[in-house]
Design a protein around this motif. Sequence first.
Motif, PDB file in Angstrom:
ATOM      1  N   GLU A   1     -11.015  10.494   3.929  1.00  0.00           N
ATOM      2  CA  GLU A   1     -11.153  10.057   5.323  1.00  0.00           C
ATOM      3  C   GLU A   1     -10.777  11.166   6.316  1.00  0.00           C
ATOM      4  O   GLU A   1     -10.922  10.996   7.525  1.00  0.00           O
TER       5      GLU A   1
ATOM      6  N   PHE B   1      -7.144  -5.964   7.060  1.00  0.00           N
ATOM      7  CA  PHE B   1      -8.346  -6.052   6.214  1.00  0.00           C
ATOM      8  C   PHE B   1      -7.961  -6.137   4.738  1.00  0.00           C
ATOM      9  O   PHE B   1      -8.698  -6.703   3.931  1.00  0.00           O
ATOM     10  N   MET B   2      -6.816  -5.589   4.363  1.00  0.00           N
ATOM     11  CA  MET B   2      -6.375  -5.638   2.958  1.00  0.00           C
ATOM     12  C   MET B   2      -5.976  -7.071   2.581  1.00  0.00           C
ATOM     13  O   MET B   2      -6.313  -7.557   1.499  1.00  0.00           O
TER      14      MET B   2
ATOM     15  N   HIS C   1      -6.445   9.908  10.112  1.00  0.00           N
ATOM     16  CA  HIS C   1      -7.027  10.918   9.222  1.00  0.00           C
ATOM     17  C   HIS C   1      -7.915  11.911   9.966  1.00  0.00           C
ATOM     18  O   HIS C   1      -7.957  13.093   9.625  1.00  0.00           O
TER      19      HIS C   1
ATOM     20  N   SER D   1     -11.979   4.424  -1.356  1.00  0.00           N
ATOM     21  CA  SER D   1     -12.074   5.887  -1.466  1.00  0.00           C
ATOM     22  C   SER D   1     -12.084   6.311  -2.932  1.00  0.00           C
ATOM     23  O   SER D   1     -12.553   7.390  -3.257  1.00  0.00           O
TER      24      SER D   1
ATOM     25  N   HIS E   1       0.847  -1.200   0.000  1.00  0.00           N
ATOM     26  CA  HIS E   1       0.000   0.000   0.000  1.00  0.00           C
ATOM     27  C   HIS E   1       0.885   1.255   0.000  1.00  0.00           C
ATOM     28  O   HIS E   1       2.030   1.231   0.460  1.00  0.00           O
TER      29      HIS E   1
ATOM     30  N   SER F   1      -8.357   9.733  -3.557  1.00  0.00           N
ATOM     31  CA  SER F   1      -7.782   8.534  -2.939  1.00  0.00           C
ATOM     32  C   SER F   1      -6.260   8.651  -3.027  1.00  0.00           C
ATOM     33  O   SER F   1      -5.741   9.526  -3.736  1.00  0.00           O
ATOM     34  N   THR F   2      -5.534   7.753  -2.380  1.00  0.00           N
ATOM     35  CA  THR F   2      -4.066   7.850  -2.467  1.00  0.00           C
ATOM     36  C   THR F   2      -3.599   7.624  -3.904  1.00  0.00           C
ATOM     37  O   THR F   2      -2.690   8.303  -4.382  1.00  0.00           O
TER      38      THR F   2
ATOM     39  N   HIS G   1      -7.356  13.502   1.416  1.00  0.00           N
ATOM     40  CA  HIS G   1      -7.988  12.177   1.391  1.00  0.00           C
ATOM     41  C   HIS G   1      -9.377  12.296   2.023  1.00  0.00           C
ATOM     42  O   HIS G   1      -9.533  12.974   3.039  1.00  0.00           O
TER      43      HIS G   1
ATOM     44  N   TYR H   1     -17.241   0.388   3.310  1.00  0.00           N
ATOM     45  CA  TYR H   1     -15.881   0.746   2.898  1.00  0.00           C
ATOM     46  C   TYR H   1     -15.029  -0.509   3.034  1.00  0.00           C
ATOM     47  O   TYR H   1     -15.272  -1.356   3.897  1.00  0.00           O
TER      48      TYR H   1
ATOM     49  N   ASP I   1      -3.297   2.017  -4.314  1.00  0.00           N
ATOM     50  CA  ASP I   1      -4.341   2.263  -3.319  1.00  0.00           C
ATOM     51  C   ASP I   1      -5.162   0.991  -3.124  1.00  0.00           C
ATOM     52  O   ASP I   1      -4.895  -0.041  -3.762  1.00  0.00           O
TER      53      ASP I   1
ATOM     54  N   MET J   1       0.332   0.612   9.592  1.00  0.00           N
ATOM     55  CA  MET J   1       1.029   0.483   8.305  1.00  0.00           C
ATOM     56  C   MET J   1       2.535   0.356   8.530  1.00  0.00           C
ATOM     57  O   MET J   1       3.226  -0.357   7.797  1.00  0.00           O
TER      58      MET J   1
ATOM     59  N   ASN K   1     -12.323  -0.867   4.296  1.00  0.00           N
ATOM     60  CA  ASN K   1     -11.681  -0.910   5.622  1.00  0.00           C
ATOM     61  C   ASN K   1     -12.654  -1.489   6.643  1.00  0.00           C
ATOM     62  O   ASN K   1     -13.152  -0.812   7.537  1.00  0.00           O
TER      63      ASN K   1
END
Length: 335
Positions: free
Chosen positions: A206, A70-71, A182, A136, A31, A231-232, A204, A119, A47, A280, A121
């Motif tokens: 969020e 979650f990813m 965020h 996002s 990510h 989004s990123t 972003h 979402y 992203d 992260m 996430n």
Amino acid sequence: MRTEPAAATFEVFAEEVRRLARERDAVILAHNYQVPWIQDVADFVGDSLALSRRAAASEASTIVFCGVHFMAETAKILAPDKRVLLPDLDAGCSLAASITAEQLRAWKAEHPGAVVVAYVNTTAEVKAESDICCTSSNAVDVVRSIPEDREILFLPDLFLGAHVERETGRTLHLWMGECHVHAAIDPAGLRERAADPDTEVMIHPECGCTTTALWLLSEGALPAERTKVLSTGGMVAEAARAPARRFLVATETGILHQLRRAAPDKAFEPLDAGAVCPYMKMITPEKLLRSLREGVHEITVPPQIAARARRAVERMVEIGPTAGSAGPPGIPYRE
Ligand code: 13P
Ligand code: SF4
């Protein structure tokens, strides 16, 4: 070969990662918030939507997910026959933790017939209770894909939900969840720092500061053509194509590495240098090496939960990002 990346050069670390990845038939997905060494050694950086698509399309038998739990779970849902590894099982997400499947079931019972938009996430159990997921970069399109007369429960991020309400003109039922990183981004000084006509602001959805930024926009204190909610992945694309020379960036600071790669001749400054996601940053070079060597930590999702969650995630993957919120398909390094 040194085995301590902290003492090694990046080249030595990268060579060992590549060797192990080949040996284990593994693809490394990272990510945009990962530390620079992880981003630079990954096969693909992007992203949430781009990474989900890449996981679904991957031909490797193992996916090492350098991101949060979650990813990796989403990758496992989309690619059930592959081995999905997360280098640190404690890499969670405060936003995903803000709603449980039980809470969602109770909310649904209060609104029978409502469409549930989750979402990405969120946990697999929450996805299994949802009709469609979003990220996002496609949340606006996902909501637009739902008939106007349907009630919508949008969860768990209240700031992303408010952004979608503004963009679509629809009223949603919003879950009051937030990402602690965020939500805490401080918009103080935004007006003054964005005054230079060569500066663009990228936010972003969020972020808690989106509301302040949009209020400044409505007051004419921020110029609309230089203020973007992205989004990123959308930020990386915007950095490369926008004429601005300087960017104020309101999101987790890991993105700055990708932005500087995408546009090395432009300047990128965090709106809040303290916006660092501790989850992260749990994925370190040492843990990535261990994950590849020892096959840890394998992510599993109970088949019945995965089957129900897959419908919602596959719908998400099929819906493209809106222009303006668009992310690129991610940045491939070796493909
Ligand atoms: P995107 O990279 O999809 O914009 O999401 C950011 C995020 O919150 C990841 O935790
Ligand atoms: Fe979760 Fe926020 Fe970290 Fe993203 S930045 S992983 S939403 S805690």
